[in-house]
Design a protein around this motif. Structure first.
Motif, PDB file in Angstrom:
ATOM      1  N   PRO A  66       0.854  -1.194   0.000  1.00 19.63           N
ATOM      2  CA  PRO A  66       0.000   0.000   0.000  1.00 19.63           C
ATOM      3  C   PRO A  66       0.887   1.241   0.000  1.00 19.63           C
ATOM      4  O   PRO A  66       1.924   1.271   0.667  1.00 19.63           O
ATOM      5  CB  PRO A  66      -0.788  -0.107   1.305  1.00 19.63           C
ATOM      6  CG  PRO A  66      -0.692  -1.539   1.700  1.00 19.63           C
ATOM      7  CD  PRO A  66       0.598  -2.043   1.147  1.00 19.63           C
ATOM      8  N   ASP A  71      -4.681   4.102   1.809  1.00 14.34           N
ATOM      9  CA  ASP A  71      -4.941   2.987   0.889  1.00 14.34           C
ATOM     10  C   ASP A  71      -5.549   1.780   1.596  1.00 14.34           C
ATOM     11  O   ASP A  71      -5.933   0.820   0.958  1.00 14.34           O
ATOM     12  CB  ASP A  71      -3.661   2.533   0.187  1.00 14.34           C
ATOM     13  CG  ASP A  71      -3.280   3.459  -0.957  1.00 14.34           C
ATOM     14  OD1 ASP A  71      -2.175   3.289  -1.460  1.00 14.34           O
ATOM     15  OD2 ASP A  71      -4.076   4.336  -1.326  1.00 14.34           O
ATOM     16  N   ARG A  73      -8.084  -0.256   2.584  1.00  9.09           N
ATOM     17  CA  ARG A  73      -9.495  -0.462   2.309  1.00  9.09           C
ATOM     18  C   ARG A  73      -9.782  -1.923   2.669  1.00  9.09           C
ATOM     19  O   ARG A  73      -9.096  -2.505   3.468  1.00  9.09           O
ATOM     20  CB  ARG A  73      -9.772  -0.194   0.844  1.00  9.09           C
ATOM     21  CG  ARG A  73      -9.469   1.253   0.418  1.00  9.09           C
ATOM     22  CD  ARG A  73      -9.888   1.386  -1.008  1.00  9.09           C
ATOM     23  NE  ARG A  73      -9.175   2.137  -1.966  1.00  9.09           N
ATOM     24  CZ  ARG A  73      -7.932   2.500  -2.061  1.00  9.09           C
ATOM     25  NH1 ARG A  73      -7.086   2.195  -1.175  1.00  9.09           N
ATOM     26  NH2 ARG A  73      -7.461   3.180  -3.045  1.00  9.09           N
ATOM     27  N   GLN A  77     -10.088  -4.798  -2.080  1.00  7.74           N
ATOM     28  CA  GLN A  77      -9.672  -3.566  -2.751  1.00  7.74           C
ATOM     29  C   GLN A  77      -8.163  -3.382  -2.681  1.00  7.74           C
ATOM     30  O   GLN A  77      -7.534  -2.939  -3.639  1.00  7.74           O
ATOM     31  CB  GLN A  77     -10.380  -2.352  -2.142  1.00  7.74           C
ATOM     32  CG  GLN A  77     -10.174  -1.083  -2.950  1.00  7.74           C
ATOM     33  CD  GLN A  77     -10.673  -1.202  -4.371  1.00  7.74           C
ATOM     34  OE1 GLN A  77     -11.794  -1.623  -4.593  1.00  7.74           O
ATOM     35  NE2 GLN A  77      -9.853  -0.854  -5.336  1.00  7.74           N
ATOM     36  N   ASP A  81      -5.871  -3.105  -6.009  1.00  4.92           N
ATOM     37  CA  ASP A  81      -4.981  -1.960  -6.205  1.00  4.92           C
ATOM     38  C   ASP A  81      -3.546  -2.413  -6.486  1.00  4.92           C
ATOM     39  O   ASP A  81      -2.867  -1.856  -7.342  1.00  4.92           O
ATOM     40  CB  ASP A  81      -4.993  -1.045  -4.983  1.00  4.92           C
ATOM     41  CG  ASP A  81      -6.291  -0.281  -4.824  1.00  4.92           C
ATOM     42  OD1 ASP A  81      -7.109  -0.274  -5.774  1.00  4.92           O
ATOM     43  OD2 ASP A  81      -6.495   0.307  -3.748  1.00  4.92           O
ATOM     44  N   TYR A  85      -1.578  -1.815  -9.824  1.00 10.88           N
ATOM     45  CA  TYR A  85      -0.325  -1.065  -9.850  1.00 10.88           C
ATOM     46  C   TYR A  85       0.675  -1.729 -10.799  1.00 10.88           C
ATOM     47  O   TYR A  85       1.346  -1.060 -11.576  1.00 10.88           O
ATOM     48  CB  TYR A  85       0.270  -0.962  -8.442  1.00 10.88           C
ATOM     49  CG  TYR A  85       1.584  -0.235  -8.420  1.00 10.88           C
ATOM     50  CD1 TYR A  85       1.617   1.153  -8.391  1.00 10.88           C
ATOM     51  CD2 TYR A  85       2.783  -0.935  -8.453  1.00 10.88           C
ATOM     52  CE1 TYR A  85       2.834   1.830  -8.389  1.00 10.88           C
ATOM     53  CE2 TYR A  85       3.988  -0.263  -8.452  1.00 10.88           C
ATOM     54  CZ  TYR A  85       4.021   1.120  -8.420  1.00 10.88           C
ATOM     55  OH  TYR A  85       5.221   1.779  -8.430  1.00 10.88           O
TER      56      TYR A  85
END
Length: 163
Positions: A66, A71, A73, A77, A81, A85
């Motif tokens: 993160p 970030d 979550r 999620q 993410d 990324y």
């Protein structure tokens, strides 16, 4: 191939902070032939790198974590993410390995090839601490198997000509 492996629950036992032997063997085997990205939920990157170094896990390309506390979550999620990324850098992710079926279901729905590594202590749903579902009656299981077998037998795609 570019492979993303989740650290917690696949390489590291989050309860004991120890290495998961099966995850370690999988990591070592994959890292010899493929590019491995590690997905971390920990904001403390030096601590993560130290844990990896102490446990002989040094053949990966990068640890994705993160970016900041905001970030944090849901687990789903967070993982989406992290994989996003990697793909955002122009790298195709060929396979994601994660221990959480909810996360792999979401990744699969987004078009990522996934594999869920389920360790024996949670192989049966009733072994999970959050298990609440009553066992399905045997007849319901038999009906479901028969329904799926019939659907498979009558699926027109099985006999379709290749494109």
């Amino acid at each position: 191939m570019n492979i993303a492996l989740t650290i917690d629950g696949l390489l590291r036992n989050p309860e004991t902070d120890g290495v998961i032997p099966l995850g370690n063997a999988l990591y070592q085997a994959l890292a010899t032939q493929h590019t491995v990205y590690l997905l971390s939920d920990d904001l403390d990157l030096p601590r993560t790198h130290n844990w990896l170094r102490v446990n002989g896990l040094h053949r990966h390309t990068r640890v994705i974590q993160p970016r900041r506390p905001s970030d944090w979550r849901t687990d789903v999620q967070l993982r989406l993410d992290a994989v996003g990324y990697i793909t955002g850098t122009g790298t195709k992710v060929d396979l994601v390995l994660d221990p959480d079926p909810a996360i792999t279901a979401e990744l699969l729905a987004l078009g990522y090839p996934v594999a869920t590594l389920t360790l024996p202590h949670f192989a049966k749903p009733q072994w999970r601490p959050d298990y609440t579902q009553e066992p399905r009656p045997w007849d319901a299981l038999v009906d479901e198997v028969e329904t799926q077998a019939q659907a498979y037998a009558t699926d027109p795609r099985r006999n379709a000509e290749p494109l």
